[in-house]
Design a protein around this motif. Sequence first.
Motif, PDB file in Angstrom:
ATOM      1  N   HIS A 107       0.840  -1.210   0.000  1.00  0.00           N
ATOM      2  CA  HIS A 107       0.000   0.000   0.000  1.00  0.00           C
ATOM      3  C   HIS A 107       0.869   1.252   0.000  1.00  0.00           C
ATOM      4  O   HIS A 107       0.582   2.218  -0.701  1.00  0.00           O
ATOM      5  CB  HIS A 107      -0.895   0.026   1.252  1.00  0.00           C
ATOM      6  N   HIS A 108       1.921   1.239   0.806  1.00  0.00           N
ATOM      7  CA  HIS A 108       2.793   2.416   0.913  1.00  0.00           C
ATOM      8  C   HIS A 108       3.446   2.736  -0.440  1.00  0.00           C
ATOM      9  O   HIS A 108       3.343   3.854  -0.949  1.00  0.00           O
ATOM     10  CB  HIS A 108       3.874   2.156   1.972  1.00  0.00           C
ATOM     11  N   GLU A 109       4.082   1.730  -1.013  1.00  0.00           N
ATOM     12  CA  GLU A 109       4.802   1.976  -2.274  1.00  0.00           C
ATOM     13  C   GLU A 109       3.828   2.347  -3.390  1.00  0.00           C
ATOM     14  O   GLU A 109       4.171   3.114  -4.291  1.00  0.00           O
ATOM     15  CB  GLU A 109       5.650   0.752  -2.650  1.00  0.00           C
ATOM     16  N   GLY A 159       1.309   4.236  -3.083  1.00  0.00           N
ATOM     17  CA  GLY A 159       1.082   5.684  -2.965  1.00  0.00           C
ATOM     18  C   GLY A 159       2.140   6.442  -3.748  1.00  0.00           C
ATOM     19  O   GLY A 159       1.835   7.383  -4.497  1.00  0.00           O
ATOM     20  N   HIS A 160       3.404   6.005  -3.595  1.00  0.00           N
ATOM     21  CA  HIS A 160       4.483   6.634  -4.375  1.00  0.00           C
ATOM     22  C   HIS A 160       4.249   6.413  -5.871  1.00  0.00           C
ATOM     23  O   HIS A 160       4.480   7.305  -6.685  1.00  0.00           O
ATOM     24  CB  HIS A 160       5.831   6.026  -3.999  1.00  0.00           C
ATOM     25  N   ALA A 161       3.814   5.204  -6.211  1.00  0.00           N
ATOM     26  CA  ALA A 161       3.658   4.857  -7.630  1.00  0.00           C
ATOM     27  C   ALA A 161       2.558   5.679  -8.300  1.00  0.00           C
ATOM     28  O   ALA A 161       2.775   6.249  -9.384  1.00  0.00           O
ATOM     29  CB  ALA A 161       3.367   3.362  -7.784  1.00  0.00           C
ATOM     30  N   GLY A 170       6.031  13.593  -0.789  1.00  0.00           N
ATOM     31  CA  GLY A 170       6.058  12.223  -1.315  1.00  0.00           C
ATOM     32  C   GLY A 170       5.538  11.239  -0.281  1.00  0.00           C
ATOM     33  O   GLY A 170       4.696  10.381  -0.571  1.00  0.00           O
ATOM     34  N   GLU A 171       6.021  11.371   0.961  1.00  0.00           N
ATOM     35  CA  GLU A 171       5.603  10.435   2.008  1.00  0.00           C
ATOM     36  C   GLU A 171       4.176  10.718   2.484  1.00  0.00           C
ATOM     37  O   GLU A 171       3.517   9.843   3.032  1.00  0.00           O
ATOM     38  CB  GLU A 171       6.578  10.450   3.185  1.00  0.00           C
ATOM     39  N   CYS A 172       3.709  11.927   2.257  1.00  0.00           N
ATOM     40  CA  CYS A 172       2.298  12.222   2.565  1.00  0.00           C
ATOM     41  C   CYS A 172       1.414  11.295   1.734  1.00  0.00           C
ATOM     42  O   CYS A 172       0.484  10.671   2.255  1.00  0.00           O
ATOM     43  CB  CYS A 172       2.006  13.688   2.250  1.00  0.00           C
ATOM     44  N   TYR A 173       1.725  11.155   0.455  1.00  0.00           N
ATOM     45  CA  TYR A 173       0.894  10.320  -0.428  1.00  0.00           C
ATOM     46  C   TYR A 173       1.048   8.838  -0.103  1.00  0.00           C
ATOM     47  O   TYR A 173       0.068   8.081  -0.114  1.00  0.00           O
ATOM     48  CB  TYR A 173       1.245  10.588  -1.898  1.00  0.00           C
ATOM     49  N   SER A 174       2.291   8.405   0.204  1.00  0.00           N
ATOM     50  CA  SER A 174       2.497   6.978   0.461  1.00  0.00           C
ATOM     51  C   SER A 174       1.952   6.570   1.834  1.00  0.00           C
ATOM     52  O   SER A 174       1.391   5.495   1.996  1.00  0.00           O
ATOM     53  CB  SER A 174       3.977   6.624   0.351  1.00  0.00           C
ATOM     54  N   ARG A 175       2.120   7.457   2.816  1.00  0.00           N
ATOM     55  CA  ARG A 175       1.546   7.160   4.133  1.00  0.00           C
ATOM     56  C   ARG A 175       0.014   7.247   4.063  1.00  0.00           C
ATOM     57  O   ARG A 175      -0.682   6.588   4.826  1.00  0.00           O
ATOM     58  CB  ARG A 175       2.074   8.130   5.202  1.00  0.00           C
ATOM     59  N   GLY A 232      10.280  13.543   6.787  1.00  0.00           N
ATOM     60  CA  GLY A 232       9.247  13.535   5.760  1.00  0.00           C
ATOM     61  C   GLY A 232       8.111  12.569   6.065  1.00  0.00           C
ATOM     62  O   GLY A 232       6.951  12.856   5.781  1.00  0.00           O
ATOM     63  N   TYR A 233       8.436  11.412   6.672  1.00  0.00           N
ATOM     64  CA  TYR A 233       7.391  10.412   6.955  1.00  0.00           C
ATOM     65  C   TYR A 233       6.379  10.943   7.973  1.00  0.00           C
ATOM     66  O   TYR A 233       5.177  10.756   7.823  1.00  0.00           O
ATOM     67  CB  TYR A 233       8.002   9.125   7.510  1.00  0.00           C
ATOM     68  N   ALA A 234       6.905  11.584   9.037  1.00  0.00           N
ATOM     69  CA  ALA A 234       5.993  12.071  10.080  1.00  0.00           C
ATOM     70  C   ALA A 234       5.239  13.300   9.589  1.00  0.00           C
ATOM     71  O   ALA A 234       4.021  13.407   9.777  1.00  0.00           O
ATOM     72  CB  ALA A 234       6.777  12.380  11.349  1.00  0.00           C
TER      73      ALA A 234
END
Length: 505
Positions: A269-271, A273-275, A299-304, A424-426
Motif C-alpha cells: 500500500h505504501h509503495e 502511494g508513491h507509484a 512524497g511520504e504524505c501520499y504513500s503514508r 518527511g514520513y511524520a
Amino acid sequence: MSSYDELLKVYKEITLLNSLNSVLYWDTNTVMPPAALSYRSTQNQYLSNQVNSIWRSDRFTSLLKESKKLSNLDNFQTRNLSIIEEEHQRRNYLPKDLMSDISKQANTTLEIWKKAKHKKDFLIVQKDLKTLFELNLNYGEVLAKFYGINDPYEGQIRVREPGMSVKFISNVFNETKKFLVPLIAKTQQRALELDYDTSFLNRIVPKHVQQNVAAAICDYYHYDIQSNAANGRLGEVEHPLTMRLGPQDVRITVNYREHKFVDSLFATHHELGHAIDGLGANPKWEGLPVNSRRFPSIGECYSRFTENKIGKNINFWETFYPKFQQLTNGIFSDVDLDTFFFGTNMVNPGPLRIGADELTYLIHIIIRFELERDLFTGKLSISEAPQAWNELYKKYLNVEVKDDTEGIMQDLHWYSLYWAYFQGYALGDIFGSQLYYTLQKHVSLDVNLSESNFLPIKHWLTEHAFSLAGLHDPLPLIETICNDKLDVGYHKNYLEKKYNKLYDL
Ligand SMILES: [Zn+2]
C-alpha cells in the motif's frame, strides 16, 4: 526560441540523465550481481559528472542569466526558473566533486550495510558509514554557509523541505508528541482489558501467496504490472522502495517475510502511494523543473496516505478481506474481520519502524530526527550512535533493542542518499490527515472503499495533488491542495477518532 525555452531544453537533458541513473538504481537494488558493484559505482559517478557539467556549463549559466532578464514570464515559468536558479547557485557553490563523492560512497556503504545487517555486526559498516556521514556533514556545512546560517542540519533540511526550518519541524513534532504520548498510554492500558487473540499475526504465509496478495492490491489501485500496456512493475528488495524511471515507468519493490506477512501487505500500500503519485504527474510538464522537484514530506504524505488511510481503513477491509482470505488459501479462515482489523492496527511499541502502528510510527521518526540533529551538531558521533539509538527507544517507547539490526541498522536511509529525509514520513502523516479531511469534502472515501471503487479517489488525488508535483514548496503546496493553513489538529482528530473506536476508549 526564447532563452527560457532553450534553458528548459537543456534542463530536459538533465532530467534524462537523472532517469538513466534511476534505471541503474533499480538494477542495483533488484537484480545486479554483487561483483558488479565497483563498475556500477563508476557508471553512477559518470552520470553524476555529466549532470554536473551541464549545470556548470557556460551555456547553461548564460541561458539562465538571459532568462532572468525576461519580463514577460508567467507564474508557472517563474516557478520553473526559480527552481533552476536556486539549484544552479547551490551547485556552483558546492566543491566540484562533493556530490559525486557522496553518490559513490553511498553506493559502497549501502552494499556493506547489507552484509553488516546480514551478519548482525554494525562494526562491519561503521567506518564506511562514518565516511558517508562526514561527506554529508561537509555538504551540510557548505549548504549552511550558502544559506547564511550556522547549522549544517538546517542546511540539508532547507534543500529537502524548502521553507521549513529545523525549529519549525521540532515544534510540529513537539505538538504531535503532546497528544500522541497520552493516547499511546491509554491504548496500552485498555489493551490489558481487551480480549483479542492476535497470534494470527505470526502465522506463516508463503512468499508466493504474499506475492499474489501484493498483485491483487496493485489491481485494486489500478496499477498495471501485467498487461501489454503496463507502466508498473513489482520487484523484490530488502528495503521496499519505489523508483520513477520515466513518465510511464514507475516501479515498486516489496520485501516478503514469511513469518511477518503484514510487512509486505502494508509496504505494498505504501509503495503504491508513491507509484500513483509518480504516474499522476502532469504529462505536459514532463522533464520540467516543477515535475522534477520533489520533497520527502509531500512524497511520504501520499504513500503514508495509501498505507494508512486506505490500507488500514475498515471500509477497505470489509470488501478486501474475503478476497484476502481466499488468496491466502484458508490460512485466516478462522479469523474474523474485527480480530484481523484490530490485530493489524493495534498499538504495539516495538523496535522496528517498518510495520509499526500509526501511533508509535511517529515516535520512531522523532527518534531518528533527534539523533540526526545531534549527529550534525556534533553532540553525537557515529560510533556512539547505536547506543544513543537504543537509549531513545527505551526512553520514548520503553522498548529494549535486541541488536543493531533491530536498532541503527534497520533502515537503509543513512547508508544511502537519504540523510535529512526521515522527518518527511511524520510530516507526511500529519499532512495526510489534513488531505484525508479535504478529500472527503469532495469524494466519499468510506463509500468508495466499501464499494471497492478506488478510481474516484485516485482521480481526485491525481487532479488536485499528484499533478501539482513541485509547483510550490511543501507548506504552500499542502495548503493549496487542502485550501487551508497547516493544522496538526487534523492528525489529532484522525488518530483519536480511529483509536478511540478501535480500543473502545
Ligand atoms: Zn515512502
